[in-house]
Design a protein around this motif. Structure first.
Motif, PDB file in Angstrom:
ATOM      1  N   PRO A 159     -12.058  -1.186   4.402  1.00 47.81           N
ATOM      2  CA  PRO A 159     -11.258  -1.471   3.697  1.00 47.81           C
ATOM      3  C   PRO A 159      -9.836  -0.876   3.955  1.00 47.81           C
ATOM      4  O   PRO A 159      -9.754   0.330   3.601  1.00 47.81           O
ATOM      5  CB  PRO A 159     -11.804  -1.255   2.205  1.00 47.81           C
ATOM      6  N   VAL A 160      -8.759  -1.631   4.319  1.00 46.76           N
ATOM      7  CA  VAL A 160      -7.370  -1.088   4.428  1.00 46.76           C
ATOM      8  C   VAL A 160      -6.431  -1.628   3.358  1.00 46.76           C
ATOM      9  O   VAL A 160      -6.642  -2.729   2.936  1.00 46.76           O
ATOM     10  CB  VAL A 160      -6.996  -1.458   5.731  1.00 46.76           C
ATOM     11  N   VAL A 161      -5.670  -0.821   2.879  1.00 45.90           N
ATOM     12  CA  VAL A 161      -4.826  -1.092   1.768  1.00 45.90           C
ATOM     13  C   VAL A 161      -3.539  -0.895   2.003  1.00 45.90           C
ATOM     14  O   VAL A 161      -3.142  -0.225   3.293  1.00 45.90           O
ATOM     15  CB  VAL A 161      -5.144  -0.155   0.469  1.00 45.90           C
ATOM     16  N   LEU A 162      -2.532  -1.760   1.251  1.00 49.81           N
ATOM     17  CA  LEU A 162      -1.041  -1.370   1.653  1.00 49.81           C
ATOM     18  C   LEU A 162      -0.444  -1.039   0.302  1.00 49.81           C
ATOM     19  O   LEU A 162      -0.916  -1.446  -0.780  1.00 49.81           O
ATOM     20  CB  LEU A 162      -0.309  -2.858   1.937  1.00 49.81           C
ATOM     21  N   SER A 163       0.557  -0.328   0.383  1.00 51.78           N
ATOM     22  CA  SER A 163       1.355   0.116  -0.717  1.00 51.78           C
ATOM     23  C   SER A 163       2.254  -0.865  -1.216  1.00 51.78           C
ATOM     24  O   SER A 163       3.386  -1.138  -0.608  1.00 51.78           O
ATOM     25  CB  SER A 163       2.044   1.539  -0.589  1.00 51.78           C
ATOM     26  N   LEU A 164       2.012  -1.710  -2.375  1.00 49.16           N
ATOM     27  CA  LEU A 164       3.014  -2.729  -2.819  1.00 49.16           C
ATOM     28  C   LEU A 164       3.480  -2.627  -4.302  1.00 49.16           C
ATOM     29  O   LEU A 164       4.523  -3.352  -4.515  1.00 49.16           O
ATOM     30  CB  LEU A 164       2.121  -3.975  -2.491  1.00 49.16           C
ATOM     31  N   LEU A 199      -2.614  -7.809   6.836  1.00 48.16           N
ATOM     32  CA  LEU A 199      -3.341  -6.794   5.943  1.00 48.16           C
ATOM     33  C   LEU A 199      -3.919  -6.965   4.647  1.00 48.16           C
ATOM     34  O   LEU A 199      -5.166  -6.981   4.317  1.00 48.16           O
ATOM     35  CB  LEU A 199      -2.737  -5.490   6.029  1.00 48.16           C
ATOM     36  N   THR A 200      -2.932  -7.754   4.042  1.00 42.62           N
ATOM     37  CA  THR A 200      -3.168  -8.296   2.549  1.00 42.62           C
ATOM     38  C   THR A 200      -4.260  -9.281   2.591  1.00 42.62           C
ATOM     39  O   THR A 200      -5.104  -9.527   1.386  1.00 42.62           O
ATOM     40  CB  THR A 200      -2.046  -8.476   1.621  1.00 42.62           C
ATOM     41  N   ARG A 201      -4.328 -10.098   3.521  1.00 42.77           N
ATOM     42  CA  ARG A 201      -5.510 -11.230   3.652  1.00 42.77           C
ATOM     43  C   ARG A 201      -6.719 -10.682   3.322  1.00 42.77           C
ATOM     44  O   ARG A 201      -7.699 -11.319   2.941  1.00 42.77           O
ATOM     45  CB  ARG A 201      -5.322 -12.001   4.804  1.00 42.77           C
ATOM     46  N   ARG A 202      -6.973  -9.346   4.061  1.00 46.70           N
ATOM     47  CA  ARG A 202      -8.355  -8.873   3.979  1.00 46.70           C
ATOM     48  C   ARG A 202      -8.588  -7.698   2.847  1.00 46.70           C
ATOM     49  O   ARG A 202      -9.481  -7.455   2.611  1.00 46.70           O
ATOM     50  CB  ARG A 202      -8.768  -8.270   5.387  1.00 46.70           C
ATOM     51  N   ALA A 203      -7.405  -7.445   2.080  1.00 46.77           N
ATOM     52  CA  ALA A 203      -7.378  -6.288   1.003  1.00 46.77           C
ATOM     53  C   ALA A 203      -7.986  -6.917  -0.424  1.00 46.77           C
ATOM     54  O   ALA A 203      -7.840  -8.004  -0.505  1.00 46.77           O
ATOM     55  CB  ALA A 203      -6.145  -5.687   1.043  1.00 46.77           C
ATOM     56  N   ASP A 204      -8.536  -6.146  -0.977  1.00 47.80           N
ATOM     57  CA  ASP A 204      -8.775  -6.152  -2.284  1.00 47.80           C
ATOM     58  C   ASP A 204      -7.343  -6.515  -3.225  1.00 47.80           C
ATOM     59  O   ASP A 204      -6.844  -5.605  -3.434  1.00 47.80           O
ATOM     60  CB  ASP A 204      -9.725  -5.229  -2.963  1.00 47.80           C
ATOM     61  N   ALA A 254       9.495  -7.153  -6.031  1.00 49.21           N
ATOM     62  CA  ALA A 254       8.627  -8.323  -6.597  1.00 49.21           C
ATOM     63  C   ALA A 254       8.614  -9.432  -5.610  1.00 49.21           C
ATOM     64  O   ALA A 254       7.726 -10.243  -5.346  1.00 49.21           O
ATOM     65  CB  ALA A 254       9.182  -8.670  -7.835  1.00 49.21           C
ATOM     66  N   VAL A 255       9.809  -9.859  -5.129  1.00 52.54           N
ATOM     67  CA  VAL A 255       9.949 -10.953  -4.519  1.00 52.54           C
ATOM     68  C   VAL A 255       9.262 -10.720  -3.063  1.00 52.54           C
ATOM     69  O   VAL A 255       8.400 -11.893  -2.768  1.00 52.54           O
ATOM     70  CB  VAL A 255      11.230 -11.207  -4.107  1.00 52.54           C
ATOM     71  N   LEU A 256       9.183  -9.621  -2.478  1.00 53.95           N
ATOM     72  CA  LEU A 256       8.586  -9.495  -1.276  1.00 53.95           C
ATOM     73  C   LEU A 256       7.034  -9.229  -1.337  1.00 53.95           C
ATOM     74  O   LEU A 256       6.221  -9.688  -0.326  1.00 53.95           O
ATOM     75  CB  LEU A 256       9.015  -8.163  -0.462  1.00 53.95           C
ATOM     76  N   ARG A 257       6.578  -8.584  -2.551  1.00 49.73           N
ATOM     77  CA  ARG A 257       4.933  -8.750  -2.933  1.00 49.73           C
ATOM     78  C   ARG A 257       4.581 -10.002  -2.886  1.00 49.73           C
ATOM     79  O   ARG A 257       3.471 -10.247  -2.469  1.00 49.73           O
ATOM     80  CB  ARG A 257       4.964  -7.776  -4.157  1.00 49.73           C
ATOM     81  N   ALA A 258       5.163 -10.737  -3.437  1.00 46.85           N
ATOM     82  CA  ALA A 258       4.671 -12.285  -3.573  1.00 46.85           C
ATOM     83  C   ALA A 258       4.478 -12.889  -2.258  1.00 46.85           C
ATOM     84  O   ALA A 258       3.493 -13.335  -1.852  1.00 46.85           O
ATOM     85  CB  ALA A 258       5.563 -13.104  -4.554  1.00 46.85           C
ATOM     86  N   ALA A 259       5.435 -12.558  -1.378  1.00 48.06           N
ATOM     87  CA  ALA A 259       5.208 -13.242   0.065  1.00 48.06           C
ATOM     88  C   ALA A 259       4.262 -12.472   0.840  1.00 48.06           C
ATOM     89  O   ALA A 259       3.422 -12.886   1.541  1.00 48.06           O
ATOM     90  CB  ALA A 259       6.720 -13.095   0.781  1.00 48.06           C
ATOM     91  N   ALA A 260       4.041 -11.031   0.693  1.00 49.42           N
ATOM     92  CA  ALA A 260       3.302 -10.356   1.439  1.00 49.42           C
ATOM     93  C   ALA A 260       1.916 -10.552   0.955  1.00 49.42           C
ATOM     94  O   ALA A 260       0.755 -10.588   1.988  1.00 49.42           O
ATOM     95  CB  ALA A 260       3.515  -8.672   1.120  1.00 49.42           C
ATOM     96  N   THR A 261       1.587 -11.088  -0.188  1.00 51.39           N
ATOM     97  CA  THR A 261       0.218 -11.439  -0.797  1.00 51.39           C
ATOM     98  C   THR A 261      -0.054 -12.797  -0.762  1.00 51.39           C
ATOM     99  O   THR A 261      -1.136 -13.217  -1.065  1.00 51.39           O
ATOM    100  CB  THR A 261      -0.087 -11.047  -2.236  1.00 51.39           C
ATOM    101  N   GLY A 262       0.754 -13.775  -0.024  1.00 49.55           N
ATOM    102  CA  GLY A 262       0.659 -14.960   0.028  1.00 49.55           C
ATOM    103  C   GLY A 262       1.043 -15.988  -1.126  1.00 49.55           C
ATOM    104  O   GLY A 262       0.499 -17.213  -1.133  1.00 49.55           O
TER     105      GLY A 262
END
Length: 379
Positions: free
Chosen positions: A150-155, A199-204, A351-359
């Motif tokens: 499990p790899v995480v990103l700071s978002l 990375l977020t595709r595989r993250a919790d 907030a805008v980029l978080r939405a894009a990063a998480t799909g």
């Protein structure tokens, strides 16, 4: 005799050393050192440190621990006292010469230093020590690890934007700080967002709302294996606490490529409302002294800013190589702008980029909106 009040952030790194030092300041053990002034420290959550309007805090406190992007709003509101009004030029020059990386420069605007560079940190790599015996050094190794652990990103909060900025730096395109700019070339932005999405595709998804303290808590507990960009906290690598987290330089996107990171840390500012006594000025200056930075502060979980401390072998060993392992990233970290309105931009753009990063939205649309928000800083 004056009762001073300060505001810091609510984590042992931000509170423990300052409060213990303030107790000694308020009640000196030696009669000859007694001056009658007192100092107490309140604390606010990390989210308040990152986004609460700085002029409001400065209207209520004598000393404020702040993030360097707050300078624009603070100066626009006339909220701070320049340190040149309190300390001689030789003292300020010494601070500039001895702090790590751009720590002092980040609190400089209009030719003045506005906060003591108390604490240095930047986004570095972190891993659960028992799970990841060697940190990835390239993004290819990061993606290979993410396929197994499990790899995480700071978002959370402003951190999706800050992670995005770090990736752009690692791609060789540091953001253009001019408010009217396009930030970074579009191709660079989309490449950075694609790396985040991978990375977020595989993250919790439950990790997307965690601040750096929350993410490091997951890593310390072994519920996450690795994070490629998270603000470093040496206390999680303390030998005395079992050193559950391993820290190191951020991964390069290609062998030999740049180490991309966005500078954080904290500065200690004096508000305009405050009349600083000689005793308080001595106390503040002592916090940046070599002795305090190498021993007193780190022993009480604070994170120093002086280069001597970062290069001290004994201190490095006490924190399991945190300082030597992250020094290169810290020395080269990118400094965010100090425009008025920048903290609000960070929150909105993240907030805008978080939405894009998480799909949840299109990277192209998210980048276009981020550029629009950035350009609006000049309006």
């Amino acid at each position: 005799m004056t009762a001073y009040r300060g505001l810091t952030w609510d984590h042992p790194r931000g509170t423990e050393a300052l409060r213990r030092a303030a107790a000694g300041f308020s009640a000196p053990p030696s009669p000859a050192a007694r001056h009658g002034d007192t100092l107490t420290w309140d604390a606010q959550p990390l989210e308040g440190f990152e986004s609460h309007p700085i002029t409001d805090l400065c209207a209520r406190y004598d000393l404020v621990v702040l993030d360097h992007p707050h300078l624009g709003d603070a100066l626009a509101g006339g909220a701070l006292t320049p340190l040149s009004a309190l300390f001689g030029p030789e003292v300020i020059a010494e601070w500039r010469a001895t702090t790590v990386g751009a720590s002092a420069d980040s609190y400089t605007a209009a030719g003045e230093l506005w906060a003591l560079p108390l604490d240095t940190a930047t986004q570095v790599a972190a891993a659960h020590r028992a799970t990841v015996p060697e940190l990835p050094t390239t993004w290819e190794q990061v993606t290979a690890l993410a396929a197994e652990r499990p790899v995480v990103l700071s978002l959370a909060g402003p951190h999706a934007l800050l992670t995005f900025f770090s990736l752009c730096c690692a791609l060789g395109e540091p953001p253009d700080p001019a408010p009217a700019s396009g930030l970074v070339p579009r191709d660079t932005a989309l490449a950075a967002l694609e790396l985040m999405r991978d990375l977020t595709r595989r993250a919790d998804p439950a990790t997307f709302g965690l601040n750096p303290i929350g993410l490091l808590g997951l890593l310390a507990a072994g519920r996450a294996a690795y994070c490629p960009f998270v603000y470093g906290y040496a206390s999680y690598a303390a030998r005395a606490a079992g050193a559950p987290v391993r820290f190191g330089d951020v991964p390069r996107l290609a062998p030999g490529g740049p180490l991309g990171s966005t500078l954080g840390g904290t500065g200690l500012a004096v508000t305009r409302r405050t009349e600083v006594s000689p005793a308080l000025a001595r106390h503040l200056s002592w916090l940046l002294s070599a002795g305090a930075q190498r021993t007193y502060l780190p022993e009480r979980l604070a994170q120093p800013s002086r280069r001597e401390a970062w290069r001290d072998p004994a201190l490095d060993a006490a924190f399991s190589g945190f300082y030597s392992g992250t020094l290169a990233t810290t020395e080269g970290a990118w400094v965010r702008p100090r425009h008025a309105g920048y903290p609000a931009f960070q929150t909105a753009a993240s907030a805008v980029l978080r939405a894009a990063a998480t799909g949840a939205s299109s990277p192209a649309d998210a980048f276009a909106e981020t550029v629009r928000l950035h350009r609006a800083l000049t309006l």
